[in-house]
Write an enzyme that holds these catalytic residues in place. Structure first.
Site, PDB file in Angstrom:
ATOM      1  N   SER A 199     -10.548   8.552  -5.439  1.00  0.00           N
ATOM      2  CA  SER A 199      -9.707   8.074  -6.499  1.00  0.00           C
ATOM      3  C   SER A 199      -8.269   8.418  -6.837  1.00  0.00           C
ATOM      4  O   SER A 199      -7.763   8.187  -7.327  1.00  0.00           O
ATOM      5  CB  SER A 199     -10.622   7.577  -8.212  1.00  0.00           C
ATOM      6  OG  SER A 199     -11.706   7.313  -8.093  1.00  0.00           O
ATOM      7  N   LYS A 259      -5.797   6.237  -1.556  1.00  0.00           N
ATOM      8  CA  LYS A 259      -6.077   5.846  -0.320  1.00  0.00           C
ATOM      9  C   LYS A 259      -5.562   4.154   0.308  1.00  0.00           C
ATOM     10  O   LYS A 259      -4.418   4.626   1.009  1.00  0.00           O
ATOM     11  CB  LYS A 259      -6.731   6.479   0.318  1.00  0.00           C
ATOM     12  CG  LYS A 259      -7.288   7.642   0.847  1.00  0.00           C
ATOM     13  CD  LYS A 259      -8.188   7.461   1.432  1.00  0.00           C
ATOM     14  CE  LYS A 259      -9.824   7.220   0.851  1.00  0.00           C
ATOM     15  NZ  LYS A 259     -10.924   7.860   0.649  1.00  0.00           N
ATOM     16  N   ILE A 277     -21.442  13.687   2.844  1.00  0.00           N
ATOM     17  CA  ILE A 277     -23.067  12.741   4.387  1.00  0.00           C
ATOM     18  C   ILE A 277     -22.309  11.502   4.568  1.00  0.00           C
ATOM     19  O   ILE A 277     -22.319  12.096   5.972  1.00  0.00           O
ATOM     20  CB  ILE A 277     -23.821  13.788   3.479  1.00  0.00           C
ATOM     21  CG1 ILE A 277     -24.427  14.757   3.603  1.00  0.00           C
ATOM     22  CG2 ILE A 277     -24.927  13.353   4.763  1.00  0.00           C
ATOM     23  CD1 ILE A 277     -25.888  15.160   2.886  1.00  0.00           C
ATOM     24  N   GLU A 278     -21.930  10.715   4.042  1.00  0.00           N
ATOM     25  CA  GLU A 278     -22.276   9.634   4.657  1.00  0.00           C
ATOM     26  C   GLU A 278     -20.314   9.154   5.175  1.00  0.00           C
ATOM     27  O   GLU A 278     -20.459   8.302   5.997  1.00  0.00           O
ATOM     28  CB  GLU A 278     -22.226   8.808   3.644  1.00  0.00           C
ATOM     29  CG  GLU A 278     -21.218   8.645   2.223  1.00  0.00           C
ATOM     30  CD  GLU A 278     -21.798   8.104   1.223  1.00  0.00           C
ATOM     31  OE1 GLU A 278     -23.141   7.409   0.965  1.00  0.00           O
ATOM     32  OE2 GLU A 278     -21.020   7.375   0.504  1.00  0.00           O
ATOM     33  N   LYS A 291      -5.069  25.327  -2.648  1.00  0.00           N
ATOM     34  CA  LYS A 291      -6.154  26.275  -2.552  1.00  0.00           C
ATOM     35  C   LYS A 291      -7.270  24.519  -2.537  1.00  0.00           C
ATOM     36  O   LYS A 291      -7.468  24.328  -1.285  1.00  0.00           O
ATOM     37  CB  LYS A 291      -6.553  26.655  -3.172  1.00  0.00           C
ATOM     38  CG  LYS A 291      -8.280  27.647  -2.829  1.00  0.00           C
ATOM     39  CD  LYS A 291      -7.382  28.213  -1.815  1.00  0.00           C
ATOM     40  CE  LYS A 291      -6.871  30.169  -2.324  1.00  0.00           C
ATOM     41  NZ  LYS A 291      -6.744  30.497  -1.537  1.00  0.00           N
ATOM     42  N   PRO A 292      -7.335  24.021  -3.184  1.00  0.00           N
ATOM     43  CA  PRO A 292      -8.004  23.065  -2.813  1.00  0.00           C
ATOM     44  C   PRO A 292      -7.862  21.808  -1.234  1.00  0.00           C
ATOM     45  O   PRO A 292      -8.339  21.031  -0.473  1.00  0.00           O
ATOM     46  CB  PRO A 292      -8.674  21.787  -3.954  1.00  0.00           C
ATOM     47  CG  PRO A 292      -7.887  22.689  -4.942  1.00  0.00           C
ATOM     48  CD  PRO A 292      -6.466  23.931  -4.531  1.00  0.00           C
ATOM     49  N   CYS A 305     -12.866 -20.637 -11.539  1.00  0.00           N
ATOM     50  CA  CYS A 305     -14.442 -20.313 -10.960  1.00  0.00           C
ATOM     51  C   CYS A 305     -15.560 -20.173 -12.391  1.00  0.00           C
ATOM     52  O   CYS A 305     -15.325 -21.424 -12.778  1.00  0.00           O
ATOM     53  CB  CYS A 305     -14.491 -19.169 -10.931  1.00  0.00           C
ATOM     54  SG  CYS A 305     -15.992 -19.692  -8.620  1.00  0.00           S
ATOM     55  N   MET A 339     -13.385 -21.429 -14.979  1.00  0.00           N
ATOM     56  CA  MET A 339     -13.582 -23.304 -15.125  1.00  0.00           C
ATOM     57  C   MET A 339     -15.402 -24.267 -15.631  1.00  0.00           C
ATOM     58  O   MET A 339     -15.066 -24.933 -15.819  1.00  0.00           O
ATOM     59  CB  MET A 339     -12.793 -24.171 -13.475  1.00  0.00           C
ATOM     60  CG  MET A 339     -13.324 -25.719 -13.330  1.00  0.00           C
ATOM     61  SD  MET A 339     -14.561 -25.887 -12.776  1.00  0.00           S
ATOM     62  CE  MET A 339     -14.641 -27.428 -11.515  1.00  0.00           C
ATOM     63  N   GLN A 340     -15.973 -23.734 -14.973  1.00  0.00           N
ATOM     64  CA  GLN A 340     -17.099 -24.346 -14.964  1.00  0.00           C
ATOM     65  C   GLN A 340     -17.395 -24.498 -16.332  1.00  0.00           C
ATOM     66  O   GLN A 340     -18.065 -25.499 -17.301  1.00  0.00           O
ATOM     67  CB  GLN A 340     -18.635 -23.232 -14.173  1.00  0.00           C
ATOM     68  CG  GLN A 340     -18.276 -23.765 -13.383  1.00  0.00           C
ATOM     69  CD  GLN A 340     -19.487 -22.466 -12.087  1.00  0.00           C
ATOM     70  OE1 GLN A 340     -19.946 -21.714 -12.675  1.00  0.00           O
ATOM     71  NE2 GLN A 340     -19.490 -22.432 -10.876  1.00  0.00           N
ATOM     72  N   HIS A 380     -10.714 -19.501  -6.490  1.00  0.00           N
ATOM     73  CA  HIS A 380      -9.570 -18.241  -6.488  1.00  0.00           C
ATOM     74  C   HIS A 380      -8.114 -17.879  -6.254  1.00  0.00           C
ATOM     75  O   HIS A 380      -8.255 -17.880  -5.068  1.00  0.00           O
ATOM     76  CB  HIS A 380     -10.130 -16.949  -6.006  1.00  0.00           C
ATOM     77  CG  HIS A 380     -12.099 -16.645  -7.168  1.00  0.00           C
ATOM     78  ND1 HIS A 380     -11.786 -16.376  -7.801  1.00  0.00           N
ATOM     79  CD2 HIS A 380     -13.375 -17.163  -6.538  1.00  0.00           C
ATOM     80  CE1 HIS A 380     -13.554 -16.009  -7.895  1.00  0.00           C
ATOM     81  NE2 HIS A 380     -14.016 -16.906  -7.144  1.00  0.00           N
ATOM     82  N   GLU A 388      -6.209 -16.442  -7.814  1.00  0.00           N
ATOM     83  CA  GLU A 388      -5.176 -14.357  -7.230  1.00  0.00           C
ATOM     84  C   GLU A 388      -5.538 -14.506  -6.124  1.00  0.00           C
ATOM     85  O   GLU A 388      -4.938 -13.150  -5.671  1.00  0.00           O
ATOM     86  CB  GLU A 388      -6.557 -14.192  -8.234  1.00  0.00           C
ATOM     87  CG  GLU A 388      -7.830 -13.581  -7.887  1.00  0.00           C
ATOM     88  CD  GLU A 388      -8.700 -14.824  -8.548  1.00  0.00           C
ATOM     89  OE1 GLU A 388      -8.201 -16.028  -8.428  1.00  0.00           O
ATOM     90  OE2 GLU A 388      -9.853 -14.335  -8.621  1.00  0.00           O
TER      91      GLU A 388
END
Ligand code: GLN
Length: 539
Positions: free
Chosen positions: A18, A21, A153-154, A193-194, A385, A388-389, A511, A513
């Protein structure tokens, strides 16, 4: 353009998630664009979902939809809003997509008996996806934002792909690492440091960042810049301060002041470039910071605790506010807690009411109540969307008198399914990527508010839904005063509804937006804000 000339910029993140980026990537892209380069931005997401389409908004915020029908990460919305250039399927890649295509190739026998492994097969697929946009030959720069934080890891295969590309492409590649300099109140210091540790972690993976962008609450002193440069092997001028900004739209200007674009171009040995042209951007920012007045608009939704769920809508209001020289104060209202008893108290004082998109039953009756309030009190209304419905359901129940009217999504047994599934959707059991997605044409009735707003007959807007206005009810709605003013010319579906006897009451199945950008605010939002500004309570 020679595709070999395309330059690649990678944006990685360290210390914590967060940090923004997406905004830094979009800001770098904006500066390069403002110097006359053609730029695109891509997001690599390390999760296993194929796309965020099946994710609950509470997980990662809004799902952004491109014109070519991809359900993508909300950062792509930032890219489009900053660059004013559409993105596509190729701009968002997930681990799920990477593995899916590698496994498909394996099943086809394309690996000729080899053992399929993370390196080289997964990393090759990642590299191909990165280079795909560059190979088109359309872009001078491809900016690739790597989701997640260095050390996850991912994220490892992505960082490994960056390492390989950096080695293969030498001067055509730059890595920007975004980190945080926390401020310790007790000692009154910014701590480096971080950042040192997260750069070390990158180095362990074989990647030397070229530029450090440091998020900070306080200015970075020369000493700190020196220290970071020394410990992280970067030039001192490549330590970039990223102070918290009042608006995300100020970040390109902050980055310009720090010389980020010039440092980056220098790294890439590009010495010829035009002066920055950010006049329109600066003009926008000036009006954003100096509104002539304000207006209060309610955003009624069921995910309002997490504002990222409605990111494109809130940004579209910022753009439309500036176009009207007005600050839109959004009041976030939870539809689940709206009742007949509290509706007056909760909605009074609003000059406009927007009912948001969504899925499922939770909070639906609150949305319908809010629409009734807007319709009866002649408060400007925009329904998007599901919004509207809900306006269709409200009208059916309270104007036409079909008391049991509903969408089959919420009540499959309703006797008046005014919103229903298309035949073509009925046999679909897979949830991912099977909605009506992406850009579709819509034809406007020349005698309508919608035509007046858009100023043209044929428009194209982006969709993301399964359910539709049920065409069997068209006649009865028209007879009771609802104008079905926008129709898809190919499949004859109702895309826009409005109530001509109301000062501003529009519902759109698409949409709008997703198409609003800083330099191209959306006409529907501009007019909705204008209607809200003109609204006088009690009329
Ligand atoms: N749930 C509705 C549908 O699937 C509306 C979707 C939306 O608001 N994006 O049709």
């Amino acid at each position: 353009m020679n595709p070999n000339k395309t330059k690649y910029v990678f944006v990685t993140g360290g210390v914590t998630s967060s940090l923004g980026k997406g905004i830094i990537s979009a800001s770098v892209a904006k500066l390069l664009q403002a110097r006359g380069f053609s730029v695109t931005i891509q997001k690599l997401d390390p999760y296993i979902n194929i796309d965020p389409g099946t994710l609950n908004p509470y997980e990662h915020g809004e799902c952004y939809v491109t014109d070519d029908g991809a359900e993508t990460d909300l950062d792509l919305g930032h890219y489009e809003r900053f660059l004013n250039v559409p993105t596509s399927k190729a701009n968002n890649v997930t681990t799920g997509k990477i593995y899916q295509s590698v496994i498909e190739k394996e099943r086809k026998g394309e690996f000729l008996g080899k053992t399929v492994q993370v390196i080289p097969h997964i990393t090759d697929e990642i590299k191909n996806r990165i280079k795909l946009l560059g190979n088109e030959g359309k872009f001078d720069f491809v900016i690739t934002e790597i989701g997640g934080t260095v050390g996850d890891i991912e994220s490892l295969p992505y960082i490994e792909a960056v390492r390989q590309l950096k080695w293969e492409m030498e001067n055509n590649c730059v890595v920007i690492h975004l980190t945080l300099l926390p401020f310790l109140k007790t000692t009154g210091e910014l701590k480096t440091k971080p950042t040192q540790h997260s750069v070390k972690m990158l180095l362990e993976s074989g990647v030397q960042p070229d530029i450090l962008v440091c998020r900070t609450e306080y200015p970075i002193s020369k000493d700190i810049r020196k220290k970071l440069a020394l410990f992280c092997n970067v030039a001192q001028e490549a330590v970039i301060e990223a102070m918290d900004a009042r608006s995300i739209y100020e970040v390109p200007l902050l980055m310009e002041k720090e010389g980020l674009d010039v440092v980056l171009l220098k790294k890439l040995h590009i010495h010829e470039f035009s002066d920055l042209n950010l006049d329109r951007w600066k003009n926008f920012l000036h009006h954003l910071y100096h509104p002539e007045r304000s207006v209060k608009i309610g955003l009624i939704g069921k995910y309002v605790e997490l504002k990222d769920s409605y990111k494109s809508i809130s940004e579209a209001f910022i753009h439309a506010g500036v176009a009207n020289r007005c600050k839109v104060e959004l009041e976030w209202i939870h539809s689940e807690f709206l009742t007949e008893e509290n509706i007056q108290e909760k909605l009074s004082g609003l000059k406009g009411i927007l009912v948001a998109p969504g899925f499922g039953n939770r909070g639906i009756e609150g949305k319908i109540l809010a629409i009734r309030y807007a319709r009866e009190n002649k408060i400007p209304f925009l329904g998007i969307c599901l919004g509207m419905q809900c306006a269709v359901i409200e009208f059916a129940r309270n104007v036409i008198g079909l008391k049991d009217a509903h969408s089959r999504e919420m009540n499959p047994a309703t006797s008046s399914p005014v919103i229903d599934l298309l035949e073509s959707q009925k046999n679909i059991h897979h949830m991912g990527g099977t909605m009506r997605l992406g850009g579709y044409d819509c034809e406007l009735d020349e005698n309508s508010m919608a035509f007046n707003v858009y100023g043209k007959k044929r428009i194209r807007e982006r969709h993301r839904h399964r359910y539709e206005f049920n065409n069997e009810y068209r006649k009865v709605f028209s007879e009771h005063g609802m104008h079905l003013s926008g129709i898809n010319p190919e499949v004859d579906l109702v895309e826009i509804i409005e109530i001509p006897s109301h000062p501003f009451f529009i519902g759109v199945q698409f949409h709008p937006e997703y198409r609003s950008t800083v330099e191209n605010p959306h006409p529907l939002f501009i007019r909705f804000v204008k209607a809200a500004m003109d609204h006088r309570s009690g009329l």
